[in-house]
Design a protein around this motif. Structure first.
Motif, PDB file in Angstrom:
ATOM      1  N   ILE A 139      -5.216  12.594   8.055  1.00  0.00           N
ATOM      2  CA  ILE A 139      -5.025  13.025   9.445  1.00  0.00           C
ATOM      3  C   ILE A 139      -4.953  11.799  10.346  1.00  0.00           C
ATOM      4  O   ILE A 139      -4.084  11.698  11.215  1.00  0.00           O
ATOM      5  CB  ILE A 139      -6.162  13.981   9.883  1.00  0.00           C
ATOM      6  N   LYS A 140      -5.844  10.852  10.125  1.00  0.00           N
ATOM      7  CA  LYS A 140      -5.882   9.628  10.929  1.00  0.00           C
ATOM      8  C   LYS A 140      -4.579   8.846  10.792  1.00  0.00           C
ATOM      9  O   LYS A 140      -4.079   8.280  11.758  1.00  0.00           O
ATOM     10  CB  LYS A 140      -7.064   8.768  10.487  1.00  0.00           C
ATOM     11  N   ASN A 141      -4.020   8.815   9.572  1.00  0.00           N
ATOM     12  CA  ASN A 141      -2.768   8.092   9.313  1.00  0.00           C
ATOM     13  C   ASN A 141      -1.533   8.929   9.624  1.00  0.00           C
ATOM     14  O   ASN A 141      -0.420   8.517   9.318  1.00  0.00           O
ATOM     15  CB  ASN A 141      -2.715   7.637   7.851  1.00  0.00           C
ATOM     16  N   GLN A 142      -1.747  10.094  10.188  1.00  0.00           N
ATOM     17  CA  GLN A 142      -0.696  11.027  10.611  1.00  0.00           C
ATOM     18  C   GLN A 142       0.170  11.526   9.462  1.00  0.00           C
ATOM     19  O   GLN A 142       1.331  11.878   9.650  1.00  0.00           O
ATOM     20  CB  GLN A 142       0.156  10.414  11.714  1.00  0.00           C
ATOM     21  N   GLU A 143      -0.422  11.590   8.255  1.00  0.00           N
ATOM     22  CA  GLU A 143       0.269  12.270   7.173  1.00  0.00           C
ATOM     23  C   GLU A 143       0.229  13.775   7.432  1.00  0.00           C
ATOM     24  O   GLU A 143       1.133  14.501   7.023  1.00  0.00           O
ATOM     25  CB  GLU A 143      -0.381  11.940   5.830  1.00  0.00           C
TER      26      GLU A 143
END
Length: 68
Positions: free
Chosen positions: A15-19
């Motif tokens: 989520i943090k890496n916008q996957e």
């Protein structure tokens, strides 16, 4: 560390890496179980952690990313 915490950490990082982006439907719980080689209860615990952190919301049959 418990496997469900490792899974929660990995999904949190995605989520943090916008996957997984805001409003995106996460894969079905069964698919996540297969991906992480765990049972349904372990995945439920992992997703419950993310719900409590406000990163995802759960709706019957689907999970949605809320993002950071």
């Amino acid at each position: 560390m418990a496997k469900y915490r490792d899974i929660a950490d990995d999904i949190r990082q995605k989520i943090k890496n916008q996957e997984y982006t805001f409003g995106q439907k996460l894969p079905y719980e069964y698919v996540l179980c297969m991906s992480y080689h765990c049972n349904k209860e372990t995945m439920k615990k992992a997703l419950d952690i993310l719900v409590k952190e406000g990163l995802i919301i759960r709706r019957r049959g689907r999970n949605f990313c809320e993002g950071f």
